[in-house]
Motif scaffolding. Structure first.
Motif, PDB file in Angstrom:
ATOM      1  N   ASP A   1      -5.556 -21.393  -4.530  1.00 45.04           N
ATOM      2  CA  ASP A   1      -5.250 -22.783  -4.695  1.00 45.04           C
ATOM      3  C   ASP A   1      -6.420 -23.293  -5.494  1.00 45.04           C
ATOM      4  O   ASP A   1      -6.305 -24.369  -6.376  1.00 45.04           O
ATOM      5  N   SER A   2      -7.342 -22.731  -5.398  1.00 46.68           N
ATOM      6  CA  SER A   2      -8.822 -23.108  -6.139  1.00 46.68           C
ATOM      7  C   SER A   2      -8.868 -22.582  -7.437  1.00 46.68           C
ATOM      8  O   SER A   2     -10.080 -23.031  -8.019  1.00 46.68           O
ATOM      9  N   GLY A   3      -8.056 -21.592  -7.718  1.00 44.17           N
ATOM     10  CA  GLY A   3      -8.217 -20.814  -9.047  1.00 44.17           C
ATOM     11  C   GLY A   3      -9.179 -19.614  -8.931  1.00 44.17           C
ATOM     12  O   GLY A   3      -9.312 -19.234  -9.909  1.00 44.17           O
ATOM     13  N   ILE A   4      -9.352 -19.215  -7.633  1.00 48.22           N
ATOM     14  CA  ILE A   4      -9.959 -17.845  -7.550  1.00 48.22           C
ATOM     15  C   ILE A   4      -9.096 -16.905  -7.872  1.00 48.22           C
ATOM     16  O   ILE A   4      -7.918 -16.533  -7.177  1.00 48.22           O
ATOM     17  N   LYS A   5      -9.233 -15.907  -8.587  1.00 47.63           N
ATOM     18  CA  LYS A   5      -8.704 -14.698  -8.863  1.00 47.63           C
ATOM     19  C   LYS A   5      -8.962 -13.413  -8.009  1.00 47.63           C
ATOM     20  O   LYS A   5     -10.106 -13.171  -8.404  1.00 47.63           O
ATOM     21  N   VAL A   6      -7.990 -12.911  -7.305  1.00 56.49           N
ATOM     22  CA  VAL A   6      -8.473 -11.899  -6.383  1.00 56.49           C
ATOM     23  C   VAL A   6      -7.430 -10.762  -6.684  1.00 56.49           C
ATOM     24  O   VAL A   6      -6.413 -10.872  -6.839  1.00 56.49           O
ATOM     25  N   ALA A   7      -8.343  -9.520  -7.019  1.00 53.13           N
ATOM     26  CA  ALA A   7      -7.436  -8.251  -7.188  1.00 53.13           C
ATOM     27  C   ALA A   7      -7.495  -7.688  -5.710  1.00 53.13           C
ATOM     28  O   ALA A   7      -8.273  -7.161  -5.173  1.00 53.13           O
ATOM     29  N   ILE A   8      -6.326  -6.962  -5.460  1.00 57.36           N
ATOM     30  CA  ILE A   8      -6.059  -6.306  -4.251  1.00 57.36           C
ATOM     31  C   ILE A   8      -5.538  -5.039  -4.589  1.00 57.36           C
ATOM     32  O   ILE A   8      -4.470  -4.752  -5.078  1.00 57.36           O
ATOM     33  N   LEU A   9      -6.512  -3.869  -4.629  1.00 52.68           N
ATOM     34  CA  LEU A   9      -5.971  -2.558  -4.792  1.00 52.68           C
ATOM     35  C   LEU A   9      -5.710  -1.761  -3.678  1.00 52.68           C
ATOM     36  O   LEU A   9      -6.425  -1.563  -2.442  1.00 52.68           O
ATOM     37  N   GLY A  10      -4.498  -0.969  -3.513  1.00 51.86           N
ATOM     38  CA  GLY A  10      -4.197  -0.142  -2.415  1.00 51.86           C
ATOM     39  C   GLY A  10      -4.386   1.283  -2.521  1.00 51.86           C
ATOM     40  O   GLY A  10      -3.914   1.644  -3.553  1.00 51.86           O
ATOM     41  N   ILE A  11      -4.837   1.752  -1.503  1.00 53.02           N
ATOM     42  CA  ILE A  11      -5.161   3.368  -1.636  1.00 53.02           C
ATOM     43  C   ILE A  11      -4.823   3.838  -0.262  1.00 53.02           C
ATOM     44  O   ILE A  11      -4.749   3.386   0.908  1.00 53.02           O
ATOM     45  N   THR A  12      -4.278   5.046  -0.275  1.00 58.14           N
ATOM     46  CA  THR A  12      -3.759   5.486   1.024  1.00 58.14           C
ATOM     47  C   THR A  12      -4.424   7.019   1.128  1.00 58.14           C
ATOM     48  O   THR A  12      -4.742   7.638  -0.014  1.00 58.14           O
ATOM     49  N   THR A  13      -4.881   7.436   2.185  1.00 55.32           N
ATOM     50  CA  THR A  13      -5.584   8.714   2.443  1.00 55.32           C
ATOM     51  C   THR A  13      -4.529   9.902   1.939  1.00 55.32           C
ATOM     52  O   THR A  13      -3.232  10.153   2.035  1.00 55.32           O
ATOM     53  N   HIS A  14      -5.043  10.772   1.063  1.00 58.88           N
ATOM     54  CA  HIS A  14      -4.273  11.738   0.292  1.00 58.88           C
ATOM     55  C   HIS A  14      -3.993  12.970   1.314  1.00 58.88           C
ATOM     56  O   HIS A  14      -3.381  14.117   0.710  1.00 58.88           O
ATOM     57  N   TYR A  15      -4.393  12.930   2.394  1.00 60.16           N
ATOM     58  CA  TYR A  15      -4.168  13.960   3.292  1.00 60.16           C
ATOM     59  C   TYR A  15      -2.758  14.125   4.022  1.00 60.16           C
ATOM     60  O   TYR A  15      -2.595  15.040   4.716  1.00 60.16           O
ATOM     61  N   ILE A  16      -1.933  13.242   3.781  1.00 59.61           N
ATOM     62  CA  ILE A  16      -0.492  13.231   4.186  1.00 59.61           C
ATOM     63  C   ILE A  16       0.141  14.434   4.200  1.00 59.61           C
ATOM     64  O   ILE A  16       0.634  15.063   4.981  1.00 59.61           O
ATOM     65  N   PRO A  17       0.054  15.351   3.136  1.00 58.25           N
ATOM     66  CA  PRO A  17       1.040  16.586   3.107  1.00 58.25           C
ATOM     67  C   PRO A  17       0.321  17.581   3.989  1.00 58.25           C
ATOM     68  O   PRO A  17       1.248  18.377   4.462  1.00 58.25           O
ATOM     69  N   ASN A  18      -0.942  17.371   4.726  1.00 56.32           N
ATOM     70  CA  ASN A  18      -1.269  18.266   5.698  1.00 56.32           C
ATOM     71  C   ASN A  18      -0.569  17.979   7.002  1.00 56.32           C
ATOM     72  O   ASN A  18      -0.952  19.051   8.055  1.00 56.32           O
ATOM     73  N   TRP A  19       0.004  16.855   7.354  1.00 53.77           N
ATOM     74  CA  TRP A  19       0.571  16.466   8.431  1.00 53.77           C
ATOM     75  C   TRP A  19       2.245  16.294   8.380  1.00 53.77           C
ATOM     76  O   TRP A  19       2.904  16.707   9.351  1.00 53.77           O
ATOM     77  N   GLU A  20       2.677  15.771   7.407  1.00 59.35           N
ATOM     78  CA  GLU A  20       3.865  15.214   7.271  1.00 59.35           C
ATOM     79  C   GLU A  20       4.970  16.268   6.905  1.00 59.35           C
ATOM     80  O   GLU A  20       4.768  17.685   6.237  1.00 59.35           O
ATOM     81  N   LYS A  21       6.164  16.355   7.503  1.00 54.70           N
ATOM     82  CA  LYS A  21       7.341  17.177   7.450  1.00 54.70           C
ATOM     83  C   LYS A  21       7.713  17.110   5.839  1.00 54.70           C
ATOM     84  O   LYS A  21       7.795  16.187   5.195  1.00 54.70           O
ATOM     85  N   PRO A  22       7.762  18.283   4.816  1.00 58.11           N
ATOM     86  CA  PRO A  22       8.037  18.363   3.718  1.00 58.11           C
ATOM     87  C   PRO A  22       9.167  17.326   3.283  1.00 58.11           C
ATOM     88  O   PRO A  22       9.184  16.838   2.142  1.00 58.11           O
ATOM     89  N   ASP A  23      10.279  17.567   4.089  1.00 58.91           N
ATOM     90  CA  ASP A  23      11.395  16.620   3.472  1.00 58.91           C
ATOM     91  C   ASP A  23      11.084  15.148   3.452  1.00 58.91           C
ATOM     92  O   ASP A  23      11.589  14.546   2.695  1.00 58.91           O
ATOM     93  N   HIS A  24      10.184  14.630   4.286  1.00 60.00           N
ATOM     94  CA  HIS A  24       9.687  13.344   4.318  1.00 60.00           C
ATOM     95  C   HIS A  24       8.789  13.034   2.796  1.00 60.00           C
ATOM     96  O   HIS A  24       8.893  11.512   2.657  1.00 60.00           O
TER      97      HIS A  24
END
Length: 526
Positions: A143-166
């Motif tokens: 509301d005060s005119g401050i511009k905020v960037a929000i960058l999303g990042i996810t741990t890339h280690y997921i293939p080491n845990w998750e079922k391949p079909d998922h």
């Protein structure tokens, strides 16, 4: 002379809520200091203090509680946790690793029904090489005119845990490299005043000493992001379930625990001269949820039907234990064969049709079983949505795995067996200590690390390095999860694509009365 304008920007952060809305783990009907319904009360209070407030979730939202397990097996039209987030007006949500646990359809449905953008710059569609869930980042103007960037990042280690079909059709690019690329791009091409990185990952090094706190696999890269990437003002983290709030490397750093036990808060004091905002001061803190924290009636109402169905489902009897499979001392349970562990291993062996199995006591609050068994006891003991995998292992790999598990223990100054601090900090990891059935073995903790397996037999015969066996375990461990690299790339004999919780219920259906086994096949000694 240009008059200076000052403004306060408040950033509120949740992470690793794991599907907890009501203040209960569902292991008992208590008013526990957790849950989004209590956090909502704090969030609304904080919003009243500052006109410029952002609310960001850092991932692992749609999995992890009986409420979510019940929902994913129900006919309810909408996900209650997403409904609650919509009601609270989140400004962004980041993809966590557990978002994939129920398959692509579950996360796709969650994203499509959200009234807020999901972010992850490094979760990439293999077909078009673009972020598959929402955008890499969003820019919010306050509301005060401050511009905020929000960058999303996810741990890339997921293939080491998750079922391949998922995760079929998805690439997970390096989290550090993606952060570095997008932060530079945002700073070069976007006229933003504040840059927030919301990283569903944790810290691989001690924040004070810089010493490694874990094997540097890439699962957690928060320390490297924090110390090596310029241009970040606020770093929101999670995944490790730690409680962190500090200023480090001129960045405000937050990690707000697990299950909604605290709200992360970053306060930025800014001044504006000649249309340029400058951050003058940063403050980071955690606001704890307590037993006294009121529950938001609005959020409770959103989840009421799902909560009601969950309670009914949890109280459903599934079988009976004629004896005692209860847990009285989790530490003692891990020192020798316990009937609860024997039971879980026997279920795995029965389903997989093999005679060697391994499992863990996943958390120290597991109650075990005795008398009438309900779904509440099932999900209280087996808290992860695991399926089973049968691997072909050599005797050498089996011994290596046992040696790794033996690291759970150490001797204290009085020569007593105790828990290795590496399994307590930075995140408790009792699930990385396995107990086996179908083999006989002994661990001697006084021996040097790597030489603690002092006996190892199968059906009375010494196990040799080149002997081969079929062993059943959960899919997380079979993928090498927990640094069990000796299991990676081993021949897969079969996969049982049914959730272990359902398998336990099926076992009780076939065996309505379970009689505990008390045979000891392993011991841990000094």
């Amino acid at each position: 002379m240009t008059k200076e304008q000052t403004q306060t920007l408040t950033i509120l952060a949740t992470s690793d809520i794991h599907g907890h809305i009501y203040p209960t783990t569902y292991r008992g009907k208590l008013n526990q200091p957790i849950g989004l319904a209590k956090l909502a009360t704090i969030i609304e209070k904080e919003r009243k203090k500052s006109a410029d407030t952002l609310l960001i979730d850092n991932g692992d939202m749609i999995q992890g509680s009986p409420l979510m397990y019940s929902y994913h097996h129900s006919t309810l039209p909408t996900n209650p946790i997403i409904e609650a987030m919509n009601q609270l007006g989140f400004d962004a949500g980041v993809v966590g690793n557990h978002e994939f646990n129920f398959g692509r359809s579950a996360i796709d449905k969650a994203v499509s029904s959200s009234h807020f953008p999901w972010l992850s710059a490094n979760v990439i569609d293999q077909s078009n090489k673009q972020p598959i869930y929402g955008k890499p980042y969003v820019i919010q103007e306050t509301d005060s005119g401050i511009k905020v960037a929000i960058l999303g990042i996810t741990t890339h280690y997921i293939p080491n845990w998750e079922k391949p079909d998922h995760i079929r059709g998805i690439d997970f690019s390096d989290a550090y490299e993606a952060t570095n690329y997008w932060v530079k791009g945002i700073r070069e091409h976007e006229a933003v005043d504040v840059l927030i990185v919301s990283y569903h990952g944790g810290f691989e090094r001690d924040l004070i000493t810089g010493e490694p706190t874990e094997k540097l696999t890439g699962e957690n890269q928060g320390y490297r992001i924090l110390t090596e990437i310029d241009g970040i003002d606020v770093l929101l983290t999670g995944h490790q379930h730690r409680k962190i709030a500090q200023i480090h490397s001129e960045k405000a750093v937050i990690q707000p625990g697990v299950n909604g036990e605290a709200l992360g808060k970053v306060t930025l004091n800014l001044s504006k001269v000649n249309n340029t905002w400058t951050i003058n001061h940063k403050h980071a803190e955690l606001i704890p949820v307590t037993v006294e924290t009121p529950v938001s009636e609005a959020i409770s109402l959103v989840a009421r039907e799902a909560h009601k169905q969950t309670e009914l489902w949890l109280d459903k009897p599934v079988g009976y234990v004629e004896g005692d499979l209860s847990v009285t001392d989790p530490f003692q349970l891990r020192l020798a064969t316990h009937p609860l562990i024997s039971f879980i291993n026997s279920v795995q062996e029965d389903v997989a049709q093999v005679d060697i199995s391994l499992t863990s006591l996943f958390h120290d609050q597991a109650p075990g079983f005795s008398g009438e068994v309900t779904m509440r006891e099932i999900v209280s003991n087996y808290i992860y949505p695991n399926t089973l995998t049968v691997l072909q292992l050599t005797g050498k790999a089996m011994k290596q795995a046992l040696e790794l598990s033996a690291n759970y223990f150490q001797l204290d100054d009085e020569n007593n067996i105790t828990i290795n601090p590496d399994f307590l900090y930075p995140k408790p990891a009792p699930y990385n200590y396995d107990m086996w059935s179908g083999i006989d073995y002994q661990l001697s903790i006084s021996q040097p690390v790597g030489k603690r397996v002092t006996s190892l037999y199968y059906q009375g015969q010494l196990i040799r390095e080149d002997d081969t066996f079929h062993v059943v375990m959960n899919h997380y461990r079979a993928s090498g999860g927990g640094n069990f690299d000796m299991f990676k790339d081993k021949p897969v004999i079969k996969q049982i694509q049914t959730d272990m919780t359902e398998l336990l219920v099926d076992y009780f259906t076939k065996h309505p009365i379970v009689v505990p086994q008390y045979r000891t096949n392993f011991t841990v000694t000094r």
